[in-house]
Motif scaffolding. Structure first.
Motif, PDB file in Angstrom:
ATOM      1  N   ARG A   1       0.840  -1.217   0.000  1.00  0.00           N
ATOM      2  CA  ARG A   1       0.000   0.000   0.000  1.00  0.00           C
ATOM      3  C   ARG A   1       0.862   1.250   0.000  1.00  0.00           C
ATOM      4  O   ARG A   1       0.564   2.217  -0.731  1.00  0.00           O
ATOM      5  N   ARG A   2       1.933   1.240   0.800  1.00  0.00           N
ATOM      6  CA  ARG A   2       2.825   2.409   0.818  1.00  0.00           C
ATOM      7  C   ARG A   2       3.496   2.630  -0.530  1.00  0.00           C
ATOM      8  O   ARG A   2       3.635   3.759  -0.989  1.00  0.00           O
ATOM      9  N   GLU A   3       3.918   1.538  -1.151  1.00  0.00           N
ATOM     10  CA  GLU A   3       4.586   1.666  -2.453  1.00  0.00           C
ATOM     11  C   GLU A   3       3.615   2.164  -3.510  1.00  0.00           C
ATOM     12  O   GLU A   3       3.991   2.951  -4.390  1.00  0.00           O
ATOM     13  N   GLU A   4       2.353   1.741  -3.419  1.00  0.00           N
ATOM     14  CA  GLU A   4       1.350   2.191  -4.384  1.00  0.00           C
ATOM     15  C   GLU A   4       1.084   3.683  -4.221  1.00  0.00           C
ATOM     16  O   GLU A   4       0.976   4.415  -5.204  1.00  0.00           O
ATOM     17  N   VAL A   5       1.010   4.140  -2.966  1.00  0.00           N
ATOM     18  CA  VAL A   5       0.784   5.566  -2.707  1.00  0.00           C
ATOM     19  C   VAL A   5       1.968   6.394  -3.195  1.00  0.00           C
ATOM     20  O   VAL A   5       1.821   7.477  -3.730  1.00  0.00           O
ATOM     21  N   GLY A   6       3.173   5.834  -2.998  1.00  0.00           N
ATOM     22  CA  GLY A   6       4.376   6.568  -3.380  1.00  0.00           C
ATOM     23  C   GLY A   6       4.677   6.523  -4.864  1.00  0.00           C
ATOM     24  O   GLY A   6       5.540   7.250  -5.359  1.00  0.00           O
ATOM     25  N   ALA A   7       3.970   5.658  -5.584  1.00  0.00           N
ATOM     26  CA  ALA A   7       4.251   5.485  -7.016  1.00  0.00           C
ATOM     27  C   ALA A   7       3.802   6.704  -7.824  1.00  0.00           C
ATOM     28  O   ALA A   7       2.902   7.428  -7.434  1.00  0.00           O
TER      29      ALA A   7
END
Length: 231
Positions: free
Chosen positions: A225-231
């Protein structure tokens, strides 16, 4: 007299800052990865920077905070690698504690725990019930520690459980996992009550395997989820 009073006041401020910061880290108020700045925390807690600095040092010693180049200190992150390391140690300690507890048990006390864990799933529909389930688990841990009667083992487990408090938050609103954990604890309690060290050790192994798997999945999902938000 005045110097002694100042030292006493400083100690109280340091203890107060440490207790509050530690509680906030364990409760997630200070989230994993959050920057810990002396000025910000001293203002938030209403103390000078020196007690906060001393509290930070204690958090680092406990593994609840860590230095990060260029950013001072941060709250120790929760990650899969850390989880695996923690559970490797936890399994070694808790399996041994269960074996010792089965050999030196108070059968009546552990039978009562088995009955309590059998009833625990009925408590999961309210926040108060959830708190009672967590309190029951803590009471059970303390009873196993006391039955094991090994102060060095107890001290090592206390350190591990400090970090488990943070990880267990991930299951707080997962009734299915909490019901399964209650059943697993019930079996451990029954094995200790029966004095069956092998069964107690196996039940602990199964419980920790399932717990490790569950929390690993939770941490991987959170990272995604964090990586998706940061993408």
């Amino acid at each position: 007299m005045h110097a002694q009073s100042r030292r006493s006041g400083h100690v109280r401020a340091s203890e107060r800052a440490y207790a509050r910061l530690r509680e906030d880290v364990l409760d997630g108020v200070l989230a994993p990865g959050a920057v810990l700045a002396e000025v910000d925390q001293s203002q938030r807690l209403g103390v000078s920077r020196t007690p906060v600095r001393e509290a930070f040092a204690r958090l680092v010693a406990e593994g609840l905070a860590r230095p990060l180049a260029g950013r001072g200190l941060v709250v120790a992150p929760l990650d899969v690698e850390g989880l695996e390391h923690l559970y490797d140690l936890r399994e070694a300690l808790e399996v041994k504690a269960a074996r010792l507890a089965a050999a030196r048990r108070d059968a009546g006390a552990f039978e009562r725990f088995a009955h309590a864990f059998a009833a625990a799933p009925r408590l999961l529909d309210s926040e108060a019930g959830l708190d009672r389930c967590y309190a029951l688990s803590a009471e059970f841990d303390a009873a196993v520690d006391a039955a094991a009667a090994n102060p060095w083992l107890q001290q090592a487990l206390a350190s591990v459980r400090t970090h488990l408090v943070r990880i267990r938050r991930l299951a707080r609103h997962d009734p299915a996992r909490l019901r399964a954990a209650a059943a697993e604890h019930q079996l451990i309690a029954e094995a200790i009550a029966a004095g069956d060290a092998d069964l107690a050790a196996h039940a602990v192994h199964v419980h920790l395997h399932r717990s490790r798997t569950h929390f690993g999945e939770q941490l991987r999902a959170e990272r995604a989820r964090r990586e998706e938000v940061g993408a």
